[in-house]
Design a protein around this motif. Structure first.
Motif, mmCIF file in Angstrom:
data_model
loop_
_atom_site.group_PDB
_atom_site.id
_atom_site.type_symbol
_atom_site.label_atom_id
_atom_site.label_comp_id
_atom_site.label_asym_id
_atom_site.label_seq_id
_atom_site.Cartn_x
_atom_site.Cartn_y
_atom_site.Cartn_z
ATOM 1 N N VAL A 152 2.935 6.703 -7.548
ATOM 2 C CA VAL A 152 2.912 7.723 -6.505
ATOM 3 C C VAL A 152 4.282 7.719 -5.834
ATOM 4 O O VAL A 152 4.788 6.652 -5.488
ATOM 5 N N THR A 153 4.882 8.905 -5.670
ATOM 6 C CA THR A 153 6.184 8.985 -5.012
ATOM 7 C C THR A 153 5.969 9.042 -3.511
ATOM 8 O O THR A 153 5.185 9.843 -3.017
ATOM 9 N N LYS A 154 6.663 8.168 -2.790
ATOM 10 C CA LYS A 154 6.545 8.203 -1.335
ATOM 11 C C LYS A 154 7.936 8.210 -0.731
ATOM 12 O O LYS A 154 8.910 7.843 -1.379
ATOM 13 N N TYR A 167 10.495 5.886 -2.619
ATOM 14 C CA TYR A 167 10.010 4.668 -3.280
ATOM 15 C C TYR A 167 8.682 4.956 -3.955
ATOM 16 O O TYR A 167 8.040 5.969 -3.700
ATOM 17 N N PHE A 168 8.290 4.039 -4.840
ATOM 18 C CA PHE A 168 7.105 4.296 -5.657
ATOM 19 C C PHE A 168 6.060 3.208 -5.440
ATOM 20 O O PHE A 168 6.394 2.035 -5.292
#
Lengths: 448, 388
Positions: A152-154, A167-168
C-alpha cells in the motif's frame, strides 16, 4: 603580461573550444542514448502469455498449439488465485455490514490490480475495451502491478518543511486472518508461472496497426502517414525548387528584383514553423479549401512551402559547383543555353541536388508544428493512397506529442512513445547519414 | 521543350531565317525565361501570401480588442466569456526562454566555431561536422519528448545537485584562470622583473585561490539547496532550445570566421601574438558582424520553436516571481498558438481564434526583421572583407 601566463591562456583558450565541441557531442549522446535504449524496448522485451495471446487473436500470428499448451499451463497456476478470491467472496458474505464495507474498498483494489495483471477474472463482466480484455503484456508492467498488489502506498506528512515522502506498507497486513491472506505470498512466488514471460522480438511494432489508442499494437498508421506527408511535400517542392535554382544561377541578372527574390527566400527560411501551420490553416483549408478540413494534401502543401527554401539553396549550391569548363564545352559545341542546362549541368549537379532533397525530406518528416492544424489526427486508421486528398492522417511526429502529453494512459505506454521517437529519429538520421555519405562521394569525385 | 527545338533551328538556319521567324524565336525564348522567372518568384508570392493571410486573420482581433490589453495585461483567460487576452506574460515567457537559450548557446557555439575554423586539424573537423548536422537534424518533437520524459523528472528530483555540479565544472576552471591572470597582472605592473615578484605572485595566488574557493563553495552550496518544484520549467526549455540553436550559430559563425582572410591572421602571428590573442584581438573583431548575424539566426530558431516549449515549459501563463526565476513554469507564443487552436478552431471569427493569429503575426514580423538585419549584416561584412 608574463609569457608563461600568456601561454596558459592560449592553452586554455584551445581547451575551451575543444570542450565546447565535446559538450555538443555529449549533448547528442545524452539525447540519443536514452531514446535508443528506450525505443528498442518497444521491439525487444519480456513478453507474457497475454502478449502472445493478443498477437494471435488480433493479428493471427503465432503457434496455435504451443499457445494452447502455455495457456493451459498458466491457467493451472492461476486457479489457486481464483479459488482464494472465491473463498474470500464467501467470507465477505458472512461478515457484518460495517466490517464488510471496511474490507470492500481494499478488496476492490486487489481485484483491480489482479485484473490489470491477469486479464478479466472469473465473475467479471466481459469488458468492452481491448485494454481490459488482456492482462499485462509486458513483464516489467507485470512486476509493477505486483508491487502495487503487495504494498500500500502511503505518504508521510510529518515534516512540514519538505515535500511529503512516499513509503510502503505490506498490503497483506490489511487482510490478516482472512482467506485472502495467503494470496499475496502465492502471487509473489507464482507470478512467473501465471504469465510465462519469455524474450520477444515484436517486429510487428513497426508493421501492425495500433489497438485501442496505442495501448497495444504497432505504429504502422503513423509511419505511413509520415511517409505520405513527407513524400507529398517533396512532390511539390522538388520541381519548384530546382527550377527556381536554375533561374537564380543561370538566368537571374544582378539587379534589385533578384535581390528581392533572394531576400524573400531567406525570409521564408526563417519563418517559425508554427506560422506555417497558421498559414496552412488560413490559406489552404479556410480560403482555397483544398479539402473540407485537415487532409494529407493540405499538410503536404504546407510542408512543401516550408522546405522550399532549403531545396532552392541546396540546388543552387550544387549547380554553382559544376565546373565552368563543362558549361563552356557544351556551349562551344553549339548547344543552346537551355540544352546545356538540361543535358550537361543538371546531370552533373544531380547528386548535390538530391543530397539537399534528402535532407529536406528528413526535415519534412520530422516537423510537427505545420501539420497540427493542417493534417494530423491523434487516432486514425491507415489511409489508402486515394484518400490523401480528403483524409487527415496520424503521423509519427504529431503522435509522439499526443501520446506523451495528452494520452490518458501516457505513463503506461512509455514504451510506445519511445518506440515512435526512435522510429522517427532513425528515419531522419538515416536520411541525413545517406546525404552526408553522398556528399562525401561527390566531393571526392569533384576533386578527381 | 520548345526551346530545345528552337536551338536546333537557329543552328541549321542561322543564315536563312526570316525576320519573322527570328521574332518568334525571340518571343519563345522570352516566354521560356518568363516561365522560369514566374516559378522563381513563387517564393516571393508565398512570403506575401503568408503575411497577407496571417495578418488578415490577426487584424480582426485588434479591431475587437484594441492593442493595449494584448501588450500590457498579463491575464490570459481566452476561454472565459467575455475572455481576457493579455499576452504580456506569454510574450515575456517567449523572451525568457529565448534569452536563456542564447546565454547557453552563444558562448558555446562561438567557441565551437572558433575551434572548428582555427584550432582543429582538418581530419578531426570531418568528424565534428556530422555531430553538428545530427544535432540539427533531430526533429523538434524528439527534443520535446526528451525534455518532457527524461530531462524534466531528472531536473525535478536532482535539480539542486545538478546545478551545483554544473557550477563547479564550468566556474571552477575559469576561477583558476582568473586567479592566475589576476596575480600576474597585479605583480607585473611595474614592467620589469624584480626579485620579489615571484614571492609576491605566489602569495597573491594563494590569497585569491582562497577567496575563489570560498566563492565557488558558497554559490555551489546555495545552488545545491534549491528545491526544484517542477521539472517542466524555463531552465529545462532553455537548455534544450540551446541544443537546437547551436548548429545554426556554429555553422554561420564558422563561415564568417573562415571569411576573415589568412593575411590578417598571419600578420598577427608575425607580431608575436599567440593563437588565442590572434583570434580574440584580430579575427573575432573582423568577424564580429557575421557572428552577430549567426546569433540573430540562432535566437530566431529558439524563438520560433514550438514543440519543445509546448511539451516542457509547463504552459502556465504568468510572469515568474522574481522575474529572473528560471525554475518557474512559463508559457510562450508558439506553444499558445499550438495549444489553443484546437479549441479555438471551432469558434472561427471570435477574438479567441484571431488572437492566435495576432501572436503568429508578432512572430512573423519579428522573424522578418531579424532576417533582414542578419542578411544586411552578412552582405556588409562580405563587402568590407572583399574590399580589403
Amino acid at each position: 603580461m608574463n609569457l608563461g601566463t600568456r601561454k596558459i591562456l592560449d592553452r586554455s583558450f584551445t581547451a575551451v573550444g575543444v570542450t565546447s565541441i565535446v559538450l555538443m557531442a555529449l549533448a547528442l549522446l545524452v539525447v540519443l542514448v536514452p531514446i535508443i535504449s528506450g525505443g528498442l524496448k518497444a521491439l525487444f522485451f519480456q513478453g507474457t502469455i497475454e502478449h502472445r495471446q493478443l498477437v494471435y487473436n488480433e493479428f493471427g500470428r503465432g503457434d496455435r498449439e504451443e499457445l494452447e499448451r502455455q495457456k493451459e499451463q498458466s491457467q493451472e497456476a492461476r486457479r489457486p488465485v481464483f479459488a482464494m478470491l472465491d473463498a474470500f467472496d464467501a467470507e465477505l458474505e458472512g461478515m457484518e455490514p460495517a466490517e464488510r464495507r471496511e474490507y470492500r474498498s481494499q478488496y476492490n483494489h486487489v481485484r483491480d490490480v489482479l485484473h490489470d495483471m491477469l486479464g478479466p477474472l472469473p465473475g467479471d463482466i466481459e469488458p468492452l475495451l481491448l485494454r481490459f480484455q488482456y492482462g499485462n503484456t509486458r513483464w516489467e508492467q507485470a512486476e509493477e502491478s505486483l508491487h502495487d498488489l503487495l504494498y500500500v502506498t502511503k505518504w508521510d506528512y510529518s515534516n512540514p518543511n519538505v515535500m511529503a515522502e512516499k513509503y510502503f506498507t505490506p498490503r497483506v497486513d490489511e487482510f490478516q486472518g482472512t482467506a485472502l491472506a495467503p494470496l499475496f505470498a502465492y502471487v509473489e512466488t507464482h507470478l512467473e508461472e501465471m504469465l510465462l514471460p519469455q524474450p520477444e522480438f515484436y517486429w510487428g511494432f513497426i508493421t501492425d496497426r495500433s489497438l485501442d489508442a496505442h495501448i497495444f499494437g504497432g505504429i504502422w498508421a503513423e509511419i505511413q502517414g509520415t511517409f505520405y506527408l513527407a513524400m507529398g511535400a517533396m512532390l511539390f517542392a522538388f520541381p519548384l525548387g530546382v527550377i527556381a535554382a536554375i533561374y537564380f544561377t543561370e538566368y537571374a541578372k544582378d539587379n534589385f528584383l533578384t535581390s528581392m527574390l533572394r531576400s524573400a527566400n531567406s525570409t521564408l527560411a526563417g519563418v517559425p514553423s508554427i506560422v506555417f501551420g497558421l498559414f496552412g490553416l488560413a490559406f489552404f483549408i479556410n480560403t482555397v479549401k483544398v479539402s473540407e478540413s485537415k487532409s494529407v494534401l493540405a499538410g503536404s502543401l504546407t510542408l512543401a512551402i516550408m522546405v522550399l527554401p532549403t531545396i532552392i539553396r541546396a540546388a543552387e549550391e550544387a549547380i554553382l559547383a559544376v565546373p565552368k569548363t563543362y558549361r563552356e564545352a557544351s556551349l562551344g559545341l553549339g548547344a543552346t543555353k537551355w540544352r546545356t542546362i538540361v543535358t550537361v549541368i543538371l546531370p552533373a549537379a544531380l547528386p548535390g541536388i538530391i543530397t539537399g532533397a534528402i535532407i529536406s525530406l528528413g526535415r519534412a518528416a520530422g516537423e510537427t508544428a505545420p501539420i497540427i492544424f493542417t493534417a494530423a489526427v491523434s487516432v486514425g486508421a491507415t489511409i489508402g493512397l486515394a484518400d490523401v486528398f480528403t483524409e487527415p492522417t496520424p503521423a509519427l511526429s504529431w503522435n509522439i506529442y499526443n501520446l506523451a502529453s495528452e494520452h490518458e494512459a501516457a505513463n503506461e505506454i512509455r514504451h510506445v512513445q519511445y518506440g515512435m521517437v526512435l522510429s522517427l529519429i532513425s528515419i531522419v538520421l538515416l536520411l541525413n547519414m545517406s546525404a552526408i555519405l553522398l556528399r562525401a562521394r561527390i566531393s571526392k569525385k569533384l576533386k578527381g | 521543350m520548345s526551346q530545345t527545338n528552337l536551338g536546333e533551328n537557329r543552328m541549321s538556319g542561322a543564315f536563312v531565317v526570316s525576320a519573322r521567324k527570328r521574332t518568334i524565336q525571340k518571343g519563345m525564348k522570352f516566354a521560356g525565361e518568363g516561365l522560369l522567372f514566374a516559378i522563381a518568384s513563387f517564393v516571393a508570392v508565398v512570403v506575401l501570401f503568408i503575411f497577407f493571410f496571417v495578418a488578415r486573420d490577426a487584424i480582426p482581433f485588434f479591431q475587437l480588442r484594441g492593442f493595449a490589453e494584448f501588450f500590457t495585461s498579463t491575464s490570459w483567460y481566452p476561454a472565459d466569456a467575455p475572455g481576457e487576452f493579455g499576452a504580456l506574460a506569454i510574450i515575456y515567457g517567449s523572451a525568457m526562454v529565448t534569452v536563456g537559450s542564447a546565454l547557453i548557446a552563444v558562448p558555446l557555439g562561438v567557441a565551437a566555431a572558433i575551434c572548428l575554423s582555427d584550432v582543429l586539424p582538418f581530419s578531426v573537423r570531418q568528424y565534428a561536422k556530422p555531430v553538428i548536422e545530427m544535432l540539427a537534424a533531430i526533429p523538434s518533437v524528439a527534443y520535446g519528448f526528451f525534455a518532457l520524459v527524461i530531462f524534466a523528472p531528472l531536473l525535478q528530483n536532482f535539480g539542486g545537485p545538478i546545478m551545483m555540479w554544473a557550477w563547479w565544472l564550468i566556474a571552477g576552471p575559469f576561477m583558476i584562470l582568473a586567479v592566475i591572470v589576476l596575480a600576474d597582472l597585479l605583480t607585473s605592473k611595474d614592467g620589469e622583473q624584480q626579485s620579489g615578484t615571484n614571492v609576491k605572485r605566489v602569495v597573491l595566488s594563494i590569497l585569491f585561490s582562497i577567496i575563489a574557493l570560498g566563492f565557488l563553495y558558497w554559490v555551489g552550496m546555495s545552488l545545491n539547496a534549491i528545491q526544484v518544484m517542477t521539472g517542466t520549467n524555463a531552465l529545462n526549455v532553455s537548455i534544450i532550445l540551446s541544443f537546437m540553436a547551436l548548429p545554426t550559430i556554429v555553422s554561420v559563425s564558422e563561415d564568417s570566421l573562415q571569411a576573415v582572410g589568412r593575411e590578417l591572421r598571419e600578420g598577427s602571428y608575425a607580431l608575436g601574438a599567440t593563437r588565442a590573442e590572434t583570434i580574440v584581438k584580430t579575427v573575432l573583431p573582423a568577424a564580429s558582424s557575421g557572428i552577430l548575424a549567426a546569433v540573430i539566426l540562432g535566437i530566431m530558431r529558439a524563438l520560433g520553436e514550438t514543440m519543445v516549449v509546448w511539451m516542457a515549459s509547463g504552459n502556465s501563463s504568468h510572469i515568474p516571481d522574481p522575474w529572473y526565476n528560471y525554475l518557474d513554469s512559463i508559457r510562450t507564443l508558439t506553444a499558445t498558438i499550438a495549444g489553443d487552436m484546437g479549441e479555438a478552431d471551432q469558434v472561427t471569427g471570435s477574438a479567441r481564434y484571431h488572437v492566435l493569429f495576432a501572436m503568429g503575426l508578432l512572430l512573423l514580423i519579428f522573424s522578418f526583421i531579424s532576417n533582414l538585419v542578419s542578411e544586411r549584416i552578412v552582405v556588409r561584412q562580405r563587402k568590407i572583407l572583399s574590399g580589403q
